[in-house]
Scaffold this active site. Sequence first.
Site, PDB file in Angstrom:
ATOM      1  N   HIS A 103       1.444   4.337  -2.903  1.00 47.65           N
ATOM      2  CA  HIS A 103       1.453   5.793  -2.734  1.00 47.65           C
ATOM      3  C   HIS A 103       2.671   6.411  -3.426  1.00 47.65           C
ATOM      4  O   HIS A 103       2.581   7.478  -4.045  1.00 47.65           O
ATOM      5  CB  HIS A 103       1.484   6.158  -1.249  1.00 47.65           C
ATOM      6  CG  HIS A 103       0.140   6.183  -0.595  1.00 47.65           C
ATOM      7  ND1 HIS A 103      -0.927   6.871  -1.110  1.00 47.65           N
ATOM      8  CD2 HIS A 103      -0.316   5.600   0.557  1.00 47.65           C
ATOM      9  CE1 HIS A 103      -1.984   6.722  -0.322  1.00 47.65           C
ATOM     10  NE2 HIS A 103      -1.635   5.960   0.692  1.00 47.65           N
TER      11      HIS A 103
ATOM     12  N   GLU B 100      -6.469   7.060  -0.797  1.00 44.29           N
ATOM     13  CA  GLU B 100      -6.377   5.809  -0.053  1.00 44.29           C
ATOM     14  C   GLU B 100      -7.006   4.647  -0.813  1.00 44.29           C
ATOM     15  O   GLU B 100      -6.463   3.537  -0.828  1.00 44.29           O
ATOM     16  CB  GLU B 100      -7.023   5.956   1.323  1.00 44.29           C
ATOM     17  CG  GLU B 100      -6.251   6.839   2.289  1.00 44.29           C
ATOM     18  CD  GLU B 100      -4.802   6.423   2.468  1.00 44.29           C
ATOM     19  OE1 GLU B 100      -4.526   5.214   2.603  1.00 44.29           O
ATOM     20  OE2 GLU B 100      -3.943   7.306   2.445  1.00 44.29           O
TER      21      GLU B 100
ATOM     22  N   HIS C 175       0.837  -1.203   0.000  1.00 40.65           N
ATOM     23  CA  HIS C 175       0.000   0.000   0.000  1.00 40.65           C
ATOM     24  C   HIS C 175       0.873   1.254   0.000  1.00 40.65           C
ATOM     25  O   HIS C 175       0.612   2.203  -0.758  1.00 40.65           O
ATOM     26  CB  HIS C 175      -0.909  -0.017   1.223  1.00 40.65           C
ATOM     27  CG  HIS C 175      -1.632   1.271   1.473  1.00 40.65           C
ATOM     28  ND1 HIS C 175      -2.946   1.488   1.091  1.00 40.65           N
ATOM     29  CD2 HIS C 175      -1.233   2.426   2.077  1.00 40.65           C
ATOM     30  CE1 HIS C 175      -3.299   2.716   1.434  1.00 40.65           C
ATOM     31  NE2 HIS C 175      -2.285   3.299   2.042  1.00 40.65           N
ATOM     32  N   GLU C 176       1.890   1.273   0.828  1.00 41.75           N
ATOM     33  CA  GLU C 176       2.765   2.453   0.895  1.00 41.75           C
ATOM     34  C   GLU C 176       3.571   2.615  -0.396  1.00 41.75           C
ATOM     35  O   GLU C 176       3.790   3.740  -0.867  1.00 41.75           O
ATOM     36  CB  GLU C 176       3.691   2.358   2.104  1.00 41.75           C
ATOM     37  CG  GLU C 176       2.972   2.308   3.448  1.00 41.75           C
ATOM     38  CD  GLU C 176       1.998   3.465   3.650  1.00 41.75           C
ATOM     39  OE1 GLU C 176       2.228   4.540   3.049  1.00 41.75           O
ATOM     40  OE2 GLU C 176       1.032   3.306   4.392  1.00 41.75           O
TER      41      GLU C 176
END
Length: 277
Positions: free
Chosen positions: A135, A199, A131-132
């Site tokens: 980003h 998100e 997930h990071e």
Amino acid sequence: MSGTLRTFTLMAALTALLMGLGWLVGGRGGMILALIFAGVGNVWAWWNSDRALLRQAGAVRVDAQTAPDLVALVAALAQRAGLPMPAVYVLQSDQPNAFATGRDPQHAAVAVTQGLLRSLNRDELAGVLAHELAHIRNRDTLTMTVAATLAGAIAMLGNLALFTGGREGRGGALSGILAMIFAPLAAGLVQMAISRTREFRADALGAEIAGQTQGLSNALRKIAAVSGQIPNIPAERNPASAAMYIINPLGALRMDSLFRTHPSTEARIAALQKLKL
């Protein structure tokens, strides 16, 4: 409206708010100075945001010798994502959480808390790290940092407008009070809206990078269950950084969804469950 266009629209709204407050405080000259300040703030955020945020969070950099399993996992996921290897940091916090920062993929960092490493199994940790990395690949880290910088500037100008009483003929002290109350609120809402948009995209891309959705879903559920009970002192001292974390790190009372920096965990898990990988 596409995610990219929406982000640029929201960023323009932050700049417009800053210029409006500049006009309230100092007329046309104040508006021009506010625009210059916004430009300087963007440049500062571009070059220094990652170091400033990591320093504020008390992050400690680790490598293959000090944290071999964590660094190896990040390296494998970065390769799957087609990204350069980011710097890896550990935060000295018992709250399970994580964030990414950096102005571009070549100058990126991923930070996880000690509490996260203790709380999650390998698949769940991989989901959070992916997930990071999503980003970073989406260049969300720069967007959110610049938004936080401008939001802080707007709040500062709102307070200045209160003390100066605003321009004569423009509502005087009342306009200053309104500026102090509503401008920081509006800036905060814009920043939160950017976070909510990003998100969902990072969750979807992160699941793709990890190769499955269950790890991230389980991780989100675990983190959300305890994050509000364990204080994150650096985040509490700098609330503008809250939007950077995978789950809101602040221990505030439950509020209406309009005031959250993140979508609800339930909504994020439901969106992940709809993905077909």
